[in-house]
Design an enzyme around this catalytic site. Structure first.
Site, PDB file in Angstrom:
ATOM      1  N   ASP A 165      36.412  57.715  44.259  1.00 33.99           N
ATOM      2  CA  ASP A 165      36.810  56.316  44.168  1.00 33.99           C
ATOM      3  C   ASP A 165      35.949  55.578  43.139  1.00 33.99           C
ATOM      4  O   ASP A 165      34.742  55.429  43.315  1.00 33.99           O
ATOM      5  CB  ASP A 165      36.634  55.689  45.558  1.00 33.99           C
ATOM      6  CG  ASP A 165      37.201  54.295  45.623  1.00 33.99           C
ATOM      7  OD1 ASP A 165      38.397  54.150  45.341  1.00 33.99           O
ATOM      8  OD2 ASP A 165      36.452  53.355  45.921  1.00 33.99           O
ATOM      9  N   THR A 208      40.828  50.645  40.035  1.00 31.24           N
ATOM     10  CA  THR A 208      39.520  50.324  39.451  1.00 31.24           C
ATOM     11  C   THR A 208      39.167  51.252  38.300  1.00 31.24           C
ATOM     12  O   THR A 208      38.691  50.810  37.266  1.00 31.24           O
ATOM     13  CB  THR A 208      38.406  50.421  40.501  1.00 31.24           C
ATOM     14  OG1 THR A 208      38.631  51.590  41.272  1.00 31.24           O
ATOM     15  CG2 THR A 208      38.398  49.235  41.399  1.00 31.24           C
ATOM     16  N   THR A 209      39.416  52.554  38.489  1.00 36.16           N
ATOM     17  CA  THR A 209      39.085  53.500  37.429  1.00 36.16           C
ATOM     18  C   THR A 209      39.907  53.171  36.185  1.00 36.16           C
ATOM     19  O   THR A 209      39.385  53.143  35.065  1.00 36.16           O
ATOM     20  CB  THR A 209      39.385  54.935  37.898  1.00 36.16           C
ATOM     21  OG1 THR A 209      38.930  55.069  39.242  1.00 36.16           O
ATOM     22  CG2 THR A 209      38.692  55.955  37.035  1.00 36.16           C
ATOM     23  N   ASP A 213      42.312  51.768  50.275  1.00 39.47           N
ATOM     24  CA  ASP A 213      43.117  51.620  49.056  1.00 39.47           C
ATOM     25  C   ASP A 213      44.591  51.526  49.423  1.00 39.47           C
ATOM     26  O   ASP A 213      45.322  50.659  48.942  1.00 39.47           O
ATOM     27  CB  ASP A 213      42.935  52.837  48.125  1.00 39.47           C
ATOM     28  CG  ASP A 213      41.647  52.757  47.322  1.00 39.47           C
ATOM     29  OD1 ASP A 213      40.847  51.842  47.588  1.00 39.47           O
ATOM     30  OD2 ASP A 213      41.436  53.606  46.437  1.00 39.47           O
TER      31      ASP A 213
HETATM   32  P1  ADP Z   1      42.389  54.229  40.099  1.00 34.21           P
HETATM   33  O1  ADP Z   1      41.001  53.933  40.573  1.00 34.21           O
HETATM   34  O2  ADP Z   1      42.641  53.611  38.760  1.00 34.21           O
HETATM   35  O3  ADP Z   1      43.435  53.932  41.095  1.00 34.21           O
HETATM   36  P2  ADP Z   1      43.018  56.994  40.607  1.00 34.21           P
HETATM   37  O4  ADP Z   1      42.051  58.119  40.531  1.00 34.21           O
HETATM   38  O5  ADP Z   1      43.480  56.565  41.939  1.00 34.21           O
HETATM   39  O6  ADP Z   1      42.401  55.792  39.808  1.00 34.21           O
HETATM   40  O7  ADP Z   1      44.279  57.419  39.715  1.00 34.21           O
HETATM   41  C1  ADP Z   1      45.357  56.562  39.537  1.00 34.21           C
HETATM   42  C2  ADP Z   1      46.323  57.154  38.543  1.00 34.21           C
HETATM   43  O8  ADP Z   1      46.830  58.412  39.002  1.00 34.21           O
HETATM   44  C3  ADP Z   1      47.514  56.238  38.345  1.00 34.21           C
HETATM   45  O9  ADP Z   1      47.810  56.150  36.974  1.00 34.21           O
HETATM   46  C4  ADP Z   1      48.610  56.962  39.114  1.00 34.21           C
HETATM   47  O10 ADP Z   1      49.899  56.677  38.624  1.00 34.21           O
HETATM   48  C5  ADP Z   1      48.253  58.408  38.911  1.00 34.21           C
HETATM   49  N1  ADP Z   1      48.829  59.282  39.933  1.00 34.21           N
HETATM   50  C6  ADP Z   1      48.626  59.242  41.268  1.00 34.21           C
HETATM   51  N2  ADP Z   1      49.345  60.216  41.898  1.00 34.21           N
HETATM   52  C7  ADP Z   1      50.018  60.882  40.930  1.00 34.21           C
HETATM   53  C8  ADP Z   1      50.924  61.993  40.929  1.00 34.21           C
HETATM   54  N3  ADP Z   1      51.271  62.600  42.054  1.00 34.21           N
HETATM   55  N4  ADP Z   1      51.404  62.408  39.737  1.00 34.21           N
HETATM   56  C9  ADP Z   1      51.046  61.796  38.597  1.00 34.21           C
HETATM   57  N5  ADP Z   1      50.194  60.761  38.537  1.00 34.21           N
HETATM   58  C10 ADP Z   1      49.689  60.289  39.675  1.00 34.21           C
HETATM   59 MG    MG Z   2      43.775  54.803  42.958  1.00 36.63          MG
END
Ligand code: ADP
Ligand code: MG
Length: 542
Positions: free
Chosen positions: A64, A97-98, A390
């Site tokens: 996270d 956030t990332t 989240d």
């Molecule tokens: P953040 O802190 O920005 O939410 P995450 O590590 O949760 O970072 O990653 C979010 C990203 O991963 C988003 O761009 C989301 O669309 C993508 N994502 C999540 N699940 C999938 C999936 N099953 N296939 C493709 N992309 C995904």
């Molecule tokens: Mg996320």
């Protein structure tokens, strides 16, 4: 501001440090990039985890972004500003956030190249701002209304939890998130922390995790003579005490004989009997008291078959009020039936190997709920809690706003494409800044591909080509590495996660770019940070 006689005028205190112009910008950009790079590998479903070890040697394993940045002990002021972006994003929407931090880092990286080409930071800032405004409109335009569609809520929860190491239990946890968010969304303005209580139990399997429409209190009933179980509970929430205040030292009562002593005690008992009488008359059979309950009161409560607990935490009292519909009463003598809350069952029982707890269950129309998470270890439970938080945030947002966008980098590709088209309508150097903005936003699908082990450039090209054919819901299929329809894959996110991420990233990047002078006061004697003992600090003050 050259000195009149050619002697420089010194306006700063001795020992201050100053960086100006490009030097200052370069240093600031480097610091921001360092923060962004540190979390880039955690992005997306295939993102890696980080293990953070604090000064006490305790480890947190997490994916996270917000948590990583919160735990990082960042000392650089610019890096701190980037960490603030993550915090703002986390507070506003709880996810993304990332993404926000990566885009901020990338915006600054591109700005550096432009500064090298003698584009003035003011021009870059203006270009970024225009592009940001466009991006908001493009995102809104591609968003989809899903109001009232509960299946989408589950998908929203799942996308938010993907990559957090809990894939196997996704179905269970996403259902819990949807149920909990739906329950608390009934209140006008909800603060999730004040309406969802997460109780973590070590032991048992995740599959035993459940939602409780009511509250779980880490408390035991006050007296073993009190009932363990009360059905059709009528609940009094009492803010005050149920005990006679201790006499202060200057109050003096002279008791000369045993008779008098007995009648004084009787006086106290009478007061308590009257107060408990008021509770009984109002019809309460359960009492949760924020302050103390004395022995006499406890005795009378038990005698009247009332289950009671004392010193209930302030936040639990508020949750109880939301869950049971009870009012929090100050003066017990004024309590009436209308002040009481209700639920099907209040019961003290054990959960796993943990100590006894009081369960307030079956609250119809509960506006606060508890989620009981079971897990094998504390580290795992903590990560599960973060994933659930989240998910709760994003589901609540979609219940409210009804608007989603496809995930997997689709919105970023779309925004970049449209903004590049917009850039061609501009002239001069601003065009360069607007195009740079488009490139920066595309760092998200690039990082998603990179983290999943696919060739980032090929992936990007394939995605762009789909979007040029008008397939704007196409994002990265994390299993195959090819573009696919994210709506069909069920990879969806709230619109707000994306709009907010781009907004916070732009705000932070432009703020940092406008700085061309860093004046740092001389570091005074270093003080130990909270939680650090002075002896940990061996560096001399100068
Ligand atoms: P953040 O802190 O920005 O939410 P995450 O590590 O949760 O970072 O990653 C979010 C990203 O991963 C988003 O761009 C989301 O669309 C993508 N994502 C999540 N699940 C999938 C999936 N099953 N296939 C493709 N992309 C995904
Ligand atoms: Mg996320």
């Amino acid at each position: 501001m050259a000195g009149l006689s050619g002697i420089p005028i010194i306006i700063l205190k001795e020992g201050s440090k100053r960086d100006t112009g490009k030097d200052a910008q370069r240093r600031n950009i480097a610091a921001a990039k360092a923060v962004a790079d540190s979390i880039r590998t955690t992005l997306g479903p295939k993102g890696m985890d980080k293990m953070l070890v604090d000064s006490m040697g305790d480890a947190t394993v997490t994916n996270d972004g917000a948590t990583i940045l919160r735990e990082l002990d960042v000392d650089n002021p610019v890096a701190k500003m980037i960490v603030e972006v993550a915090k703002a994003q986390d507070d506003e929407i709880g996810d993304g956030t990332t993404t926000a931090v990566i885009i901020a880092g990338e915006l600054l990286k591109k700005a550096e190249t432009l500064i090298d080409q003698n584009v003035h930071p003011t021009v870059i800032v203006s270009g970024y701002r225009q592009a940001q405004t466009k991006a908001q409109a493009i995102l809104k335009d591609m968003s989809i209304d899903v109001s009232g569609d509960s299946k989408t809520l589950t998908k929203i929860a799942q996308t938010a939890m993907t990559g957090k190491g809990i894939e196997l239990f996704m179905k269970k946890l996403s259902q819990i998130a949807v149920d909990a968010a739906t329950a608390v969304a009934k209140t006008e303005r909800v603060d999730l922390e004040e309406s969802v209580k997460i109780v973590k139990i070590t032991g048992g399997s995740i599959e035993d995790s459940e939602i409780n429409y009511g509250l779980v209190l880490e408390k035991e009933r006050l007296d073993p003579m009190m009932p363990k179980k009360v059905e059709k509970a009528r609940i009094l929430l009492l803010e005050g005490t149920l005990e006679i205040k201790k006499l202060s030292t200057d109050a003096k009562i002279t008791i000369t004989d045993a008779q008098e002593m007995a009648s004084f005690k009787q006086g106290e008992e009478k007061v308590m009997a009257d107060q408990v009488g008021a509770i009984v008359r109002a019809g309460a059979n359960v009492v949760f008291c924020q302050k103390g309950i004395g022995q006499a009161a406890s005795h009378y409560l038990a005698k009247n078959g009332i289950l009671a607990a004392r010193r209930v935490k302030d936040e639990d009292m508020k949750l109880l009020a939301l869950a049971t519909g009870a009012k929090i009463v100050g003066d017990v003598m004024t309590v009436t039936a209308k002040d009481l809350g209700s639920c099907k069952l209040v019961e003290e029982r054990k959960l796993g190997k943990d100590k006894n707890m009081i369960f307030v269950e079956g609250c119809t129309n509960a506006k606060a709920v508890s989620v009981i998470l079971h897990g094998s270890t504390e580290v795992f439970l903590d990560e599960m809690e973060r994933a659930l938080e989240d998910a709760l945030y994003v589901v609540l947002d979609v219940i409210r706003s009804g608007r989603i966008v496809p995930g997997g980098g689709a919105p970023e590709i779309r925004v970049a494409e449209k903004i590049r088209q917009y850039a061609t309508t501009l002239t001069g150097r601003e065009q360069l800044a607007v195009s740079a903005f488009a490139d920066a936003v595309e760092s998200i699908p690039l990082a998603l591909a990179e983290n999943a082990g696919f060739d980032p450039v090929n992936t990007l090209m394939a995605l762009r080509s789909k979007h040029q054919q008008g397939l704007q819901t196409y994002g990265l299929n994390i299993k195959t590495g090819d573009p696919s329809d994210m709506l069909a894959e069920g990879v969806v996110e709230p619109l707000k996660v994306k709009t907010q991420a781009i907004k916070s990233a732009t705000e932070a990047a432009t703020m940092i770019l406008r700085v061309d002078d860093v004046i740092a006061a001389k570091q005074e004697g270093l003080k130990p940070k909270p939680g650090q003992s002075p002896s940990d600090y061996t560096r001399p003050p100068y």
